[in-house]
Enzyme design. Sequence first.
Site, PDB file in Angstrom:
ATOM      1  N   HIS A 119      -7.313 107.776 -70.589  1.00  0.00           N
ATOM      2  CA  HIS A 119      -7.395 107.957 -69.131  1.00  0.00           C
ATOM      3  C   HIS A 119      -7.149 109.428 -68.777  1.00  0.00           C
ATOM      4  O   HIS A 119      -6.305 110.086 -69.406  1.00  0.00           O
ATOM      5  CB  HIS A 119      -6.367 107.059 -68.440  1.00  0.00           C
ATOM      6  CG  HIS A 119      -6.614 106.945 -66.959  1.00  0.00           C
ATOM      7  ND1 HIS A 119      -6.291 107.952 -66.087  1.00  0.00           N
ATOM      8  CD2 HIS A 119      -7.166 105.949 -66.220  1.00  0.00           C
ATOM      9  CE1 HIS A 119      -6.643 107.583 -64.861  1.00  0.00           C
ATOM     10  NE2 HIS A 119      -7.177 106.370 -64.914  1.00  0.00           N
TER      11      HIS A 119
ATOM     12  N   GLU B 234     -15.090 107.389 -65.821  1.00  0.00           N
ATOM     13  CA  GLU B 234     -14.249 107.690 -64.661  1.00  0.00           C
ATOM     14  C   GLU B 234     -14.251 109.194 -64.380  1.00  0.00           C
ATOM     15  O   GLU B 234     -13.410 109.935 -64.931  1.00  0.00           O
ATOM     16  CB  GLU B 234     -12.804 107.262 -64.926  1.00  0.00           C
ATOM     17  CG  GLU B 234     -12.628 105.772 -65.113  1.00  0.00           C
ATOM     18  CD  GLU B 234     -11.224 105.335 -64.706  1.00  0.00           C
ATOM     19  OE1 GLU B 234     -11.110 104.361 -63.976  1.00  0.00           O
ATOM     20  OE2 GLU B 234     -10.251 106.012 -65.105  1.00  0.00           O
TER      21      GLU B 234
HETATM   22  P1  PGA Z   1      -8.651 104.614 -58.281  1.00  0.00           P
HETATM   23  O1  PGA Z   1      -8.253 104.802 -59.816  1.00  0.00           O
HETATM   24  O2  PGA Z   1      -9.381 103.281 -58.186  1.00  0.00           O
HETATM   25  O3  PGA Z   1      -7.362 104.617 -57.531  1.00  0.00           O
HETATM   26  O4  PGA Z   1      -9.562 105.723 -57.919  1.00  0.00           O
HETATM   27  C1  PGA Z   1      -9.081 104.373 -60.857  1.00  0.00           C
HETATM   28  C2  PGA Z   1      -8.472 104.703 -62.191  1.00  0.00           C
HETATM   29  O5  PGA Z   1      -7.834 105.758 -62.317  1.00  0.00           O
HETATM   30  O6  PGA Z   1      -8.589 103.923 -63.155  1.00  0.00           O
END
Ligand code: PGA
Length: 221
Positions: free
Chosen positions: A97, A146
Amino acid sequence: MKKCFIIANWKSNRTTSQAKEWLETVEKLKVQSEIDKEVIVCPPFTLLSDLKSLIFNLKSSIKLGAQDISPFGPGAYTGAVNGVQIKEFCDYVLIGHSERRKHFHEDEKIITEKVHQAQKNSLHPIFCVQDENASVPDGVSIIAYEPVFAIGTGNPDTPENTENIAKKIKSAHKEVVYVLYGGSINSTNVYNFTSQPSIDGVLVGGASLEAKEFLNILQNA
Ligand code: PGA
């Protein structure tokens, strides 16, 4: 019908009583159409044991994932939670992440070790990448795309761009079966992503914290 993952990433939020209330609400109000989806909750480590018991008692189909894993096995690694321990509670683990890369200085070497530890303990890594050019360790089958600009900002990537990136990731990495999208997903925009042919689900941060909004996401996905 294509598989649809809906993954809640609670990050560093929620206490035991809040987590129990969330799960009880989700189970009470969940409707049949949501049962086809692969729902995975990734809470902090401190909540895994209680949530596992509650999932069992409520006969819930929700699966648990960890938010992190030690790059080492069991041993003298103060503060680390290893794959053997995580496997007692979880089937999945988030790895790579952008918040781990940024705030905990995790580099490719550490991230790859974490993937090895997950695989060694039969945990499925949900491997987060920030763009389509990121390296992906061998054997990873679930990717979460992401982009950093979209996380927690209310400014998601477009579904069209995400679809293109999902296609590129799948064609560049033959072992990748599922590509999910994460970044500012909510109940209003989720279907724009899950309706794309190459996007196999979503990873939801902020909007997963309230049970009712999470149920709306499940319903609309
Ligand atoms: P968010 O985060 O939905 O708050 O944008 C997603 C993530 O970091 O997995």
